[in-house]
Design a protein around this motif. Structure first.
Motif, mmCIF file in Angstrom:
data_model
loop_
_atom_site.group_PDB
_atom_site.id
_atom_site.type_symbol
_atom_site.label_atom_id
_atom_site.label_comp_id
_atom_site.label_asym_id
_atom_site.label_seq_id
_atom_site.Cartn_x
_atom_site.Cartn_y
_atom_site.Cartn_z
ATOM 1 N N ARG A 1 0.581 22.822 17.764
ATOM 2 C CA ARG A 1 0.134 23.695 16.674
ATOM 3 C C ARG A 1 0.114 22.986 15.316
ATOM 4 N NH1 ARG A 1 -0.238 28.892 18.313
ATOM 5 N NH2 ARG A 1 0.837 29.502 20.224
ATOM 6 N N PHE A 2 0.656 21.778 15.257
ATOM 7 C CA PHE A 2 0.732 21.048 13.983
ATOM 8 C C PHE A 2 -0.597 20.369 13.677
ATOM 9 C CE2 PHE A 2 1.390 16.995 11.772
ATOM 10 C CZ PHE A 2 1.931 17.474 10.588
ATOM 11 N N ARG A 3 -0.969 20.366 12.400
ATOM 12 C CA ARG A 3 -2.161 19.663 11.921
ATOM 13 C C ARG A 3 -1.777 18.842 10.690
ATOM 14 N NH1 ARG A 3 -3.164 22.341 15.915
ATOM 15 N NH2 ARG A 3 -4.925 23.771 16.235
ATOM 16 N N PHE A 4 -2.479 17.728 10.506
ATOM 17 C CA PHE A 4 -2.391 16.993 9.244
ATOM 18 C C PHE A 4 -3.812 16.644 8.818
ATOM 19 C CE2 PHE A 4 -1.949 13.536 6.278
ATOM 20 C CZ PHE A 4 -0.888 13.980 5.488
ATOM 21 N N TYR A 5 -4.188 17.062 7.611
ATOM 22 C CA TYR A 5 -5.561 16.946 7.138
ATOM 23 C C TYR A 5 -5.688 15.951 5.993
ATOM 24 C CZ TYR A 5 -6.244 21.490 9.470
ATOM 25 O OH TYR A 5 -6.297 22.516 10.383
ATOM 26 N N GLY A 6 -6.835 15.315 5.944
ATOM 27 C CA GLY A 6 -7.308 14.655 4.738
ATOM 28 C C GLY A 6 -8.536 15.407 4.265
ATOM 29 N N ILE A 7 -8.922 15.229 3.020
ATOM 30 C CA ILE A 7 -10.120 15.910 2.525
ATOM 31 C C ILE A 7 -10.852 15.016 1.539
ATOM 32 C CG2 ILE A 7 -8.875 17.081 0.655
ATOM 33 C CD1 ILE A 7 -10.806 19.444 1.039
ATOM 34 N N GLY A 8 -12.162 15.031 1.636
ATOM 35 C CA GLY A 8 -13.023 14.394 0.658
ATOM 36 C C GLY A 8 -14.205 15.309 0.404
ATOM 37 N N GLY A 9 -14.478 15.605 -0.869
ATOM 38 C CA GLY A 9 -15.528 16.569 -1.175
ATOM 39 C C GLY A 9 -16.394 16.156 -2.343
ATOM 40 N N TYR A 10 -17.633 16.664 -2.327
ATOM 41 C CA TYR A 10 -18.579 16.442 -3.423
ATOM 42 C C TYR A 10 -19.325 17.751 -3.675
ATOM 43 C CZ TYR A 10 -22.702 15.015 -6.030
ATOM 44 O OH TYR A 10 -23.689 14.928 -6.980
ATOM 45 N N GLU A 11 -19.578 18.063 -4.949
ATOM 46 C CA GLU A 11 -20.217 19.333 -5.294
ATOM 47 C C GLU A 11 -21.082 19.186 -6.538
ATOM 48 O OE1 GLU A 11 -18.859 23.963 -6.327
ATOM 49 O OE2 GLU A 11 -17.354 22.382 -6.034
ATOM 50 N N ARG A 12 -22.222 19.894 -6.533
ATOM 51 C CA ARG A 12 -23.051 20.060 -7.728
ATOM 52 C C ARG A 12 -23.387 21.540 -7.842
ATOM 53 N NH1 ARG A 12 -27.863 15.829 -8.576
ATOM 54 N NH2 ARG A 12 -27.640 16.746 -10.641
ATOM 55 N N SER A 13 -23.378 22.087 -9.049
ATOM 56 C CA SER A 13 -23.610 23.513 -9.220
ATOM 57 C C SER A 13 -24.323 23.796 -10.530
ATOM 58 C CB SER A 13 -22.285 24.288 -9.168
ATOM 59 O OG SER A 13 -22.495 25.655 -9.475
ATOM 60 N N ASN A 14 -25.575 24.223 -10.436
ATOM 61 C CA ASN A 14 -26.300 24.647 -11.623
ATOM 62 C C ASN A 14 -25.720 25.948 -12.159
ATOM 63 O OD1 ASN A 14 -28.841 24.587 -13.393
ATOM 64 N ND2 ASN A 14 -29.018 26.582 -12.398
ATOM 65 N N LEU A 15 -25.255 26.815 -11.258
ATOM 66 C CA LEU A 15 -24.716 28.110 -11.664
ATOM 67 C C LEU A 15 -23.486 27.965 -12.550
ATOM 68 C CD1 LEU A 15 -25.206 31.181 -11.174
ATOM 69 C CD2 LEU A 15 -23.464 31.024 -9.388
ATOM 70 N N ARG A 16 -22.615 26.981 -12.214
ATOM 71 C CA ARG A 16 -21.389 26.777 -12.982
ATOM 72 C C ARG A 16 -21.453 25.582 -13.927
ATOM 73 N NH1 ARG A 16 -17.542 26.274 -8.307
ATOM 74 N NH2 ARG A 16 -19.470 26.115 -7.121
ATOM 75 N N GLY A 17 -22.622 24.991 -14.067
ATOM 76 C CA GLY A 17 -22.799 23.902 -15.023
ATOM 77 C C GLY A 17 -22.122 22.606 -14.618
ATOM 78 N N ILE A 18 -22.055 22.317 -13.321
ATOM 79 C CA ILE A 18 -21.372 21.121 -12.828
ATOM 80 C C ILE A 18 -22.404 20.082 -12.390
ATOM 81 C CG2 ILE A 18 -19.829 20.211 -11.044
ATOM 82 C CD1 ILE A 18 -18.549 23.009 -10.931
ATOM 83 N N ASP A 19 -22.378 18.921 -13.044
ATOM 84 C CA ASP A 19 -23.245 17.819 -12.621
ATOM 85 C C ASP A 19 -22.704 17.153 -11.367
ATOM 86 O OD1 ASP A 19 -25.466 17.784 -14.205
ATOM 87 O OD2 ASP A 19 -24.604 16.483 -15.741
ATOM 88 N N ASN A 20 -21.414 16.821 -11.376
ATOM 89 C CA ASN A 20 -20.775 16.176 -10.231
ATOM 90 C C ASN A 20 -19.303 16.575 -10.187
ATOM 91 O OD1 ASN A 20 -22.942 14.184 -9.231
ATOM 92 N ND2 ASN A 20 -22.804 13.683 -11.407
ATOM 93 N N ARG A 21 -18.818 16.855 -8.995
ATOM 94 C CA ARG A 21 -17.396 17.108 -8.790
ATOM 95 C C ARG A 21 -16.953 16.380 -7.523
ATOM 96 N NH1 ARG A 21 -15.531 23.113 -8.932
ATOM 97 N NH2 ARG A 21 -15.027 22.596 -11.106
ATOM 98 N N PHE A 22 -15.831 15.652 -7.638
ATOM 99 C CA PHE A 22 -15.288 14.895 -6.505
ATOM 100 C C PHE A 22 -13.868 15.366 -6.225
ATOM 101 C CE2 PHE A 22 -18.280 12.240 -8.814
ATOM 102 C CZ PHE A 22 -19.134 11.799 -7.807
#
Length: 244
Positions: A99-120
């Protein structure tokens, strides 16, 4: 004769045991894909058109490793004016044992609605499955520490360390399936500055690979550019394709 029979039986048992152990250690790679096309159209007080597509590829390696890669694109207009153009890409490689998990995460986002050019985003942390079975049904919680860099459309930048708590629910019954993911991500230096994301998809499967789906998504972000909305809600209907 009897001695030879015993030797033969012992040999067969050893062979079967070795084969079973080998099967359990099988160094296999599985790839699963799911894609969704959905949309929404409303008219009256506000004419709104919304199109969204999301895709997920999961790589499963051996008995304990997985790496989901997901991406989505949302395009929306209100009264023929562009309001939403959202890009999201992330991967959450993980190790599991029981039942145990260990996660890594890597993300990228752009949002015209929230005024975000780039988010890492980069982060890591543990998780626990309260329930899981061979049908893919699961109730699991994870808690990650993430470092976030945001570059806004007005030229400003922001660097934040967050705690990311995720609740995942996956359930299926006959031709119906429900998938829900909720994120709560407060700023570690100011818990009143937080982000909340919730997405739920209910699908009715009419072939082994195709389904009609309805998706509800909600996002709230405490700190956005002036003049931008802090929250957004979408309900879309579409078609989902997936492999096993």
């Amino acid at each position: 004769m009897r001695f030879s029979f015993l030797l033969l039986s012992a040999g067969l048992l050893l062979t079967l045991g070795a084969s079973a152990a080998h099967a359990q250690r099988a160094d296999t790679t599985l790839i699963r894909y799911s894609g969704q096309l959905a949309g929404q159209y409303t008219s009256g007080g506000v004419n709104r058109t919304l199109f969204s597509t999301s895709h997920s590829v999961t790589f499963l390696r051996g008995l304990h490793f997985g790496a989901p890669v997901t991406g989505s694109f949302v395009f929306g207009k209100q009264d023929r004016q562009l309001k939403e153009r959202e890009w999201l890409l992330n991967t959450t490689p993980y190790y599991w044992k029981g039942r145990f998990r260990f996660y890594g995460i890597g993300g990228y986002e752009r949002s015209n609605l929230r005024g975000i050019d780039n988010r890492f985003q980069l982060g890591a942390g543990p998780g626990w499955a309260f329930y899981s079975d061979s049908l893919g049904r699961e109730v699991a919680v994870s808690n990650l520490l993430i470092r976030e860099s945001t570059y806004f459309q007005d030229g400003s930048t922001r660097f934040v360390s967050r705690n990311s708590t995720r609740l995942k629910v996956a359930y299926s019954y006959r031709v119906f399936s429900l998938n829900s993911i909720t994120f709560y991500q407060p700023n570690l230096q100011n818990f009143q500055d937080y982000r909340l994301t919730q997405q739920s998809t209910l699908a009715l499967r009419f072939t082994p690979r195709f389904a009609i789906s309805t998706t509800y998504s909600y996002t709230f972000e405490q700190r956005v550019l002036e003049g931008k909305p802090t929250d957004n809600t979408n309900v879309t209907v579409g078609v989902t394709y997936s492999t096993k």
